[in-house]
Scaffold this motif. Structure first.
Motif, PDB file in Angstrom:
ATOM      1  N   GLU A  14       0.859  -1.185   0.000  1.00 40.59           N
ATOM      2  CA  GLU A  14       0.000   0.000   0.000  1.00 40.59           C
ATOM      3  C   GLU A  14       0.898   1.238   0.000  1.00 40.59           C
ATOM      4  O   GLU A  14       1.945   1.248   0.647  1.00 40.59           O
ATOM      5  N   PRO A  15       0.506   2.293  -0.691  1.00 36.31           N
ATOM      6  CA  PRO A  15       1.314   3.521  -0.666  1.00 36.31           C
ATOM      7  C   PRO A  15       1.466   4.065   0.754  1.00 36.31           C
ATOM      8  O   PRO A  15       0.520   4.029   1.549  1.00 36.31           O
ATOM      9  N   ALA A  27       0.430   2.231  -8.906  1.00 34.82           N
ATOM     10  CA  ALA A  27       1.356   2.066  -7.782  1.00 34.82           C
ATOM     11  C   ALA A  27       1.785   0.611  -7.586  1.00 34.82           C
ATOM     12  O   ALA A  27       2.978   0.347  -7.363  1.00 34.82           O
ATOM     13  N   PRO A  28       0.882  -0.375  -7.665  1.00 32.08           N
ATOM     14  CA  PRO A  28       1.315  -1.764  -7.463  1.00 32.08           C
ATOM     15  C   PRO A  28       2.351  -2.227  -8.485  1.00 32.08           C
ATOM     16  O   PRO A  28       3.326  -2.905  -8.127  1.00 32.08           O
ATOM     17  N   ARG A  62      11.842   0.722   1.093  1.00 28.61           N
ATOM     18  CA  ARG A  62      11.449  -0.566   1.681  1.00 28.61           C
ATOM     19  C   ARG A  62      12.396  -1.686   1.275  1.00 28.61           C
ATOM     20  O   ARG A  62      12.635  -2.616   2.050  1.00 28.61           O
ATOM     21  N   LEU A  63      12.928  -1.602   0.070  1.00 24.03           N
ATOM     22  CA  LEU A  63      13.833  -2.643  -0.422  1.00 24.03           C
ATOM     23  C   LEU A  63      15.277  -2.411   0.004  1.00 24.03           C
ATOM     24  O   LEU A  63      16.131  -3.281  -0.187  1.00 24.03           O
ATOM     25  N   ARG A 224      -5.634  -4.694  -8.178  1.00 25.13           N
ATOM     26  CA  ARG A 224      -4.747  -4.091  -7.174  1.00 25.13           C
ATOM     27  C   ARG A 224      -4.826  -2.559  -7.260  1.00 25.13           C
ATOM     28  O   ARG A 224      -4.882  -1.870  -6.246  1.00 25.13           O
ATOM     29  N   GLY A 225      -4.858  -2.044  -8.482  1.00 23.69           N
ATOM     30  CA  GLY A 225      -4.938  -0.598  -8.655  1.00 23.69           C
ATOM     31  C   GLY A 225      -6.249  -0.025  -8.170  1.00 23.69           C
ATOM     32  O   GLY A 225      -6.285   1.079  -7.611  1.00 23.69           O
ATOM     33  N   ARG A 226      -7.343  -0.763  -8.379  1.00 21.12           N
ATOM     34  CA  ARG A 226      -8.652  -0.293  -7.904  1.00 21.12           C
ATOM     35  C   ARG A 226      -8.654  -0.149  -6.389  1.00 21.12           C
ATOM     36  O   ARG A 226      -9.225   0.809  -5.839  1.00 21.12           O
ATOM     37  N   ARG A 227      -8.008  -1.063  -5.700  1.00 20.66           N
ATOM     38  CA  ARG A 227      -7.932  -0.976  -4.236  1.00 20.66           C
ATOM     39  C   ARG A 227      -7.172   0.279  -3.805  1.00 20.66           C
ATOM     40  O   ARG A 227      -7.534   0.932  -2.824  1.00 20.66           O
TER      41      ARG A 227
END
Length: 283
Positions: A14-15, A27-28, A62-63, A224-227
């Motif tokens: 999540e962003p 974003a995903p 994060r990575l 995923r983008g819709r979420r």
């Protein structure tokens, strides 16, 4: 069961922060792409409120990658994004300094000003999202192509948007068959073009899968983008509520300050006389 090569744990992130954008739904995939190719340098042409830039920066963070993410923009706007003031740049700069000081860089000015100062073959991800006329996107691509590395990928936003004088779709139609590519149709469209001769293995696997499982890939990243876009709506509603609440609290504070002021107390008799006269005249 083996995970599909076109998604990973990063695809579900999540962003960390939102900003007004037409890019929420990508974003995903952007997080997956950073995870897949571990870029040394990401350059974004057109940043506006900074959402896509923050997504790239957050994935790098994060990575734990040693990556520089550069946002290049005039931060004045144009006829497609609309024109805006200094506050937009200030907000992006503030967020960058607070959360991505060791990752993000802001270059304020015209794209062409920074292309000559960007090392040839140094950019692993080039995101083109400036003014969207055909001649603009073609110029940006041709100007910046020498900076892209031999493992580089170019992203084009708005490849399915055909309103007004948008022309990214036309340029995408011309160029997508010149190199390995994949196109997303949701979120105004996102074109993925692997222009480098040495395509990173995971990206190569993604592109190969796209030729066979394209519908499944698009469906997965659409969902995923819709979420993410739903979460962005909730964020915007909360921001508006907070702003309205802050405005009400500020108004109440000003009233309280006024009522406790010396001038308010001194003029109290005058207000009482005025109220009495209004009451008498209304009878």
């Amino acid at each position: 069961m083996r995970e599909h090569p076109w998604k990973s744990a990063a695809s579900y992130w999540e962003p960390a922060r939102f900003a007004g954008s037409a890019w929420y739904q990508h974003a995903p995939f952007a997080s997956w792409l950073v995870d897949a190719i571990e870029p040394r340098t990401v350059v974004e042409l057109g940043t506006h409120n900074g959402f896509s830039f923050f997504v790239f920066c957050e994935a790098v963070k994060r990575l734990g990658l040693d990556t520089t993410v550069t946002a290049t923009d005039g931060w004045m706007g144009d006829e497609h994004a609309g024109f805006y003031g200094q506050a937009v740049y200030d907000a992006v700069a503030e967020t960058t300094a607070a959360h991505y000081a060791d990752i993000g860089e802001l270059h304020r000015g015209y794209f062409d000003e920074f292309a000559p100062t960007t090392a040839e073959g140094s950019v692993d991800i080039l995101h083109i999202d400036g003014r969207h006329r055909y001649e603009d996107v073609r110029h940006d691509y041709e100007t910046w192509l020498p900076t892209v590395s031999d493992r580089g990928v170019v992203l084009f936003h708005d490849t399915t948007e055909r309103k007004r004088d948008f022309g990214v779709w036309k340029f995408w139609d011309e160029i997508r068959d010149r190199h390995p590519s994949f196109g997303f149709e949701h979120g105004h469209g996102l074109g993925v073009l692997a222009v480098g001769e040495n395509v990173p293995p995971r990206l190569e696997a993604f592109l190969a899968a796209g030729r066979v499982e394209g519908a499944a890939i698009r469906a997965f990243y659409y969902e995923r983008g819709r979420r993410i876009s739903d979460a962005a709506v909730a964020w915007a509603d909360a921001a508006r509520y907070a702003a309205a609440s802050a405005g009400l609290a500020d108004a109440e504070r000003r009233v309280a300050d006024l009522e406790s002021s010396t001038s308010w107390r001194i003029t109290a008799p005058v207000r009482r006389v005025g109220a009495a006269l209004r009451s008498r005249n209304s009878r």
